[in-house]
Design a protein around this motif. Structure first.
Motif, PDB file in Angstrom:
ATOM      1  N   VAL A   1       0.843  -1.196   0.000  1.00 49.63           N
ATOM      2  CA  VAL A   1       0.000   0.000   0.000  1.00 49.63           C
ATOM      3  C   VAL A   1       0.877   1.246   0.000  1.00 49.63           C
ATOM      4  N   ALA A   2       0.564   2.160  -0.911  1.00 50.61           N
ATOM      5  CA  ALA A   2       1.228   3.464  -0.976  1.00 50.61           C
ATOM      6  C   ALA A   2       0.262   4.539  -0.504  1.00 50.61           C
ATOM      7  N   VAL A   3       0.816   5.653  -0.041  1.00 48.30           N
ATOM      8  CA  VAL A   3      -0.009   6.796   0.349  1.00 48.30           C
ATOM      9  C   VAL A   3       0.574   8.051  -0.286  1.00 48.30           C
ATOM     10  N   LEU A   4      -0.265   9.065  -0.425  1.00 53.45           N
ATOM     11  CA  LEU A   4       0.154  10.365  -0.929  1.00 53.45           C
ATOM     12  C   LEU A   4       0.066  11.383   0.201  1.00 53.45           C
ATOM     13  N   LEU A   5       1.066  12.247   0.297  1.00 51.06           N
ATOM     14  CA  LEU A   5       1.029  13.327   1.277  1.00 51.06           C
ATOM     15  C   LEU A   5       1.417  14.635   0.597  1.00 51.06           C
ATOM     16  N   ILE A   6       0.558  15.629   0.712  1.00 48.67           N
ATOM     17  CA  ILE A   6       0.840  16.976   0.229  1.00 48.67           C
ATOM     18  C   ILE A   6       1.139  17.839   1.453  1.00 48.67           C
ATOM     19  N   PRO A   7       2.386  18.297   1.640  1.00 44.34           N
ATOM     20  CA  PRO A   7       2.702  19.126   2.794  1.00 44.34           C
ATOM     21  C   PRO A   7       1.766  20.332   2.869  1.00 44.34           C
ATOM     22  N   GLY A   8       1.229  20.565   4.047  1.00 38.08           N
ATOM     23  CA  GLY A   8       0.253  21.630   4.215  1.00 38.08           C
ATOM     24  C   GLY A   8      -1.156  21.086   4.313  1.00 38.08           C
ATOM     25  N   ILE A   9      -1.400  19.948   3.650  1.00 33.81           N
ATOM     26  CA  ILE A   9      -2.660  19.211   3.838  1.00 33.81           C
ATOM     27  C   ILE A   9      -2.413  18.098   4.837  1.00 33.81           C
ATOM     28  N   GLY A  10      -1.370  17.306   4.587  1.00 26.65           N
ATOM     29  CA  GLY A  10      -0.954  16.282   5.533  1.00 26.65           C
ATOM     30  C   GLY A  10       0.283  16.725   6.300  1.00 26.65           C
ATOM     31  N   ILE A  11       0.530  16.087   7.433  1.00 30.64           N
ATOM     32  CA  ILE A  11       1.688  16.408   8.273  1.00 30.64           C
ATOM     33  C   ILE A  11       2.489  15.135   8.542  1.00 30.64           C
TER      34      ILE A  11
END
Length: 331
Positions: free
Chosen positions: A80-90
């Motif tokens: 499983v992969a995840v996406l993180l956009i700094p500022g939305i996720g921490i």
């Protein structure tokens, strides 16, 4: 042996089309099918990444960590992969995702803002995740800038750098130019994420492979934002015809697409007038449903909204501008 690594984004990019209403059972069924078909990685998260469930981006029906855990529990080989956009996720979201079973993280920034990702990429590596940098809206910067940004990702510890055609705007020769430049200037692996708003997702994915990309994104039945992504099952078939190994079983992946994903599609993933204009104008693909809503609310043509958003060079996170533009057009 895999010549090309296919990463399926149906359970993340597809969340946009599903209005973030995936149920746990739907995620389990798709995850199980992807695992049985031999897909190496597949992404699970809110469409806007970890932490995306909100009034601005859309509330998820089920907590994303629960969905990640459910998907991971269905995997014997897939990861499983995840996406993180700094500022939305921490950073804490990454730790929680690892505890839920994630094995890969893609840290996504606007194509000129890789510098905001340093701590997130470093922490992802510290957690033992396969880590990628994800340059979104790659049509909005010249190739020389993309190379500079990719070098930043690599210096922070990214093992893969993705060129991301978030709007489905790029033409095949533009993809070739960008991927080839990265191949010549960075040492890590290169990935490509396409959108099909101008019916070029497959052509662009093949151009990326020819230029040196080894990670290619797809979604089952093209289930993704806008007109979706490169269609995973079709990509597997095309690459098999070309003698390129993906490790994915063609019959099994077709069955997952037809028997599990097709029945839950909220609408056909075809190139409509609005999604076509989205690609033509270079507008972020996840804006489509917001634009449809704003069009109805203010009684203006969706296409006019999208053209104006393209003229203003809007980027992800500026969803509020969609309604501002619609209101100004009505006046």
């Amino acid at each position: 042996m895999r010549d090309i690594h296919i990463l399926d984004v149906s359970l993340r990019d597809g969340s946009h089309s599903m209005k973030h209403q995936y149920s746990e059972q739907q995620v389990r069924d798709i995850a199980r099918g992807l695992n049985q078909a031999g897909v190496e990685y597949f992404e699970v998260a809110h469409g806007d990444g970890l932490g995306g469930s909100s009034l601005q981006y859309g509330l998820s029906a089920v907590d994303e960590l629960k969905l990640i855990e459910a998907a991971a529990n269905e995997c014997t080989d897939s990861k499983v992969a995840v996406l993180l956009i700094p500022g939305i996720g921490i950073k804490d979201d990454l730790k929680n995702a690892v505890n839920a079973g994630a094995k890969m993280a893609r840290v996504a920034t606007h194509v000129t803002e890789a510098d905001i990702s340093a701590q997130h990429i470093a922490y992802s590596r510290e957690l033992g995740l396969k880590t990628a940098g994800f340059l979104m809206m790659a049509h909005m910067a010249p190739t020389s800038v993309i190379v500079e940004q990719a070098k930043l990702f690599e210096s922070y510890g990214a093992e893969i750098v993705y060129v991301t055609d978030s709007a489905g705007y790029l033409l095949p020769d533009q993809v070739t130019e960008r991927i080839r430049a990265l191949k010549e200037n960075i040492g890590c692996e290169i990935g490509f994420h396409a959108h099909n708003n101008m019916s070029l997702a497959m052509a662009n994915s093949l151009a990326a492979i020819e230029a040196g990309a080894t990670y290619i994104d797809g979604s089952l039945r093209a289930l993704g934002a806008g007109s979706g992504n490169t269609q995973t099952e079709v990509l597997v078939a095309v690459l098999q015809r070309m003698g390129i190994q993906t490790g994915v079983d063609l019959y099994n992946i077709i069955d997952v697409a037809n028997d599990i994903v097709a029945p839950i599609l909220p609408r056909p993933q075809e190139i409509s007038g609005s999604s076509l204009i989205m690609g033509y104008a270079g507008v972020y693909s996840s804006f489509l449903l917001h634009t449809e809503k704003a069009s109805k609310q203010f009684g203006v043509d969706e296409r006019d909204i999208l053209v104006e958003l393209g003229r203003r060079k809007t980027v992800g996170g500026q969803e509020d501008l969609i309604y501002e533009v619609a209101q100004s057009l009505r006046k």
